[in-house]
Write a protein that holds these residues in place. Structure first.
Motif, PDB file in Angstrom:
ATOM      1  N   ASP A  67      53.490 -20.363 -15.649  1.00  0.00           N
ATOM      2  CA  ASP A  67      52.500 -19.409 -16.229  1.00  0.00           C
ATOM      3  C   ASP A  67      53.022 -18.644 -17.246  1.00  0.00           C
ATOM      4  N   LYS A  68      54.226 -18.572 -17.266  1.00  0.00           N
ATOM      5  CA  LYS A  68      54.847 -17.808 -18.176  1.00  0.00           C
ATOM      6  C   LYS A  68      55.552 -18.634 -19.233  1.00  0.00           C
ATOM      7  N   ARG A  82      52.141 -19.513 -21.451  1.00  0.00           N
ATOM      8  CA  ARG A  82      52.056 -18.051 -22.271  1.00  0.00           C
ATOM      9  C   ARG A  82      52.835 -18.300 -23.615  1.00  0.00           C
ATOM     10  N   SER A  83      54.120 -18.602 -23.277  1.00  0.00           N
ATOM     11  CA  SER A  83      55.208 -18.668 -24.257  1.00  0.00           C
ATOM     12  C   SER A  83      54.876 -19.792 -25.167  1.00  0.00           C
TER      13      SER A  83
END
Length: 395
Positions: A333-334, A337-338
């Protein structure tokens, strides 16, 4: 009450009599000494470490308290590790990668054979030396050189080891792998990334080491360990090494072709036609002599990218099988988003026009997209349904 005759009255100490002594004369009593965390016990038995200034207390037993109640924090207390009988393996993706590199290997062998003609009688030794050079993939000093000069990694500091090694021990303990088999490296980068390379290298970025909860850091390390356990790292590096002479020859050949094409343009259409005729004849002769093998090289990048995407899914499954599926989903998820932030920045630079990825670039991508990876993690993220008691048959 009267006193019987002949009985002596009890004697009580007078004020001049010195009080009873309970401690013998000598030096002042020494307070009990408690060993520090670094002291070794002189006799068997439990040792309870005392506080050390500037160092948080360490507890020998009991689960660690998650910082701030983070759901992706795991306990990294030392525990007994059971090593598996087989530390490594070669899965289908590693075998597929080696098979796909066979055409490149044969072209490189042809190039090395042509180069060896320059050395006359020593030409066979040149070919044998090139074949044996693939063993350098498992040579520790060579791996260190690859890590430093090509991957831009460095050894972790003592403070960084205190952060990485407990997490790495937990990952390898769950996998049944000897933690000392691999070397931990650090990349000075502010991106969330990690790498597994050669036969023994596991590297993480400084951002992943400092910003991720230890559970998510363990998931990243378990993913990279999955590449090593499955044989993905050494097989891809070995294939790349043996394909390198052919790639260099192709680049030289392409550079000469471009230069000749520019020269032929100065002779108008006749020069261009003559160049195409000569160049096409050489290419056709090469393809027919090698039974069409060079044509396969044009398709190989797409096939290798597909195998690489499959290897990433296998590594995800390895990390999920060790119990890190929720943590790995958090890392994905990180990363997603990046990627969205980079896409928004590229769109802003393009005056608000969306930057679309071409289908060919997607086929050449070495990693699956975010939704594909999450889809393959779903079986590990679903909670186990409670078992229902067996129903009694009706009487």
């Amino acid at each position: 009450m009267t006193q019987p005759s002949g009985a002596q009255p009890p004697e009580y100490p007078s004020s001049s009599t010195s009080p009873p002594t309970y401690l013998t004369a000598g030096p002042a009593p020494v307070p009990p000494q408690y060993p520090s965390a670094s002291a070794q016990p002189s006799s068997p038995g439990p040792v309870y470490p005392g506080p050390t200034p500037g160092v948080p207390p360490q507890y020998a037993a009991g689960p660690a308290t998650p910082p701030e109640g983070h759901p992706h924090h795991i306990s990294t207390d030392r525990r007994r590790a059971y090593l598996g009988a087989h530390q490594r393996g070669v899965d289908a993706t590693a075998v597929g990668s080696l098979l796909l590199y066979v055409p490149n290997f044969l072209c490189s062998l042809l190039v090395i054979g042509l180069v060896s003609l320059i050395f006359g009688g020593l030409g066979l030794l040149v070919v044998l030396a090139w074949l044996i050079s693939g063993l350098l993939v498992f040579h520790r000093p060579t791996e260190s050189a690859i890590a430093r000069h090509f991957l831009h990694l460095r050894y972790p500091t003592a403070q960084e080891r205190q952060r990485l090694e407990p997490v790495w021990r937990e990952v390898t303990a769950r996998a049944g792998v000897d933690a000392r088999t691999y070397e931990l490296w650090v990349e000075d980068s502010d991106d969330l990334n990690a790498v597994a390379a050669a036969g023994h290298i596991v590297g993480v970025t400084r951002f992943a080491m400092n910003e991720l909860p230890n559970g998510e850091l363990a998931a990243v390390m378990a993913h990279e360990l999955g590449h090593h356990v499955g044989g993905h790292t050494w097989s891809s590096l070995l294939g790349y090494w043996y394909a390198l002479p052919g790639r260099i020859a192709w680049r030289v050949f392409r550079g000469i072709g471009r230069a000749l094409f520019k020269v032929s343009k100065s002779f108008s259409c006749f020069g261009v036609g003559f160049f195409l005729l000569v160049f096409g004849s050489v290419a056709l002769t090469t393809i027919s002599t090698l039974y069409g093998l060079p044509l396969l090289i044009l398709v190989l990048p797409y096939a290798l990218a597909a195998v690489s995407r499959r290897a990433e899914l296998r590594a995800d499954q390895h990390a999920a099988g060790l119990g890190f599926a929720p943590m790995l989903a958090g890392v994905l998820d990180k990363l997603h988003r990046s990627d969205q932030q980079r896409t928004a920045a590229a769109q802003a630079l393009n005056r608000g026009v969306p930057v679309k990825e071409s289908p060919l670039s997607r086929l050449l991508s070495s990693h699956p997209d975010h939704y594909t990876r999450l889809h393959h993690l779903q079986p590990y993220l679903q909670p186990c349904a409670p078992q229902q008691p067996p129903q009694q048959p009706p009487r």
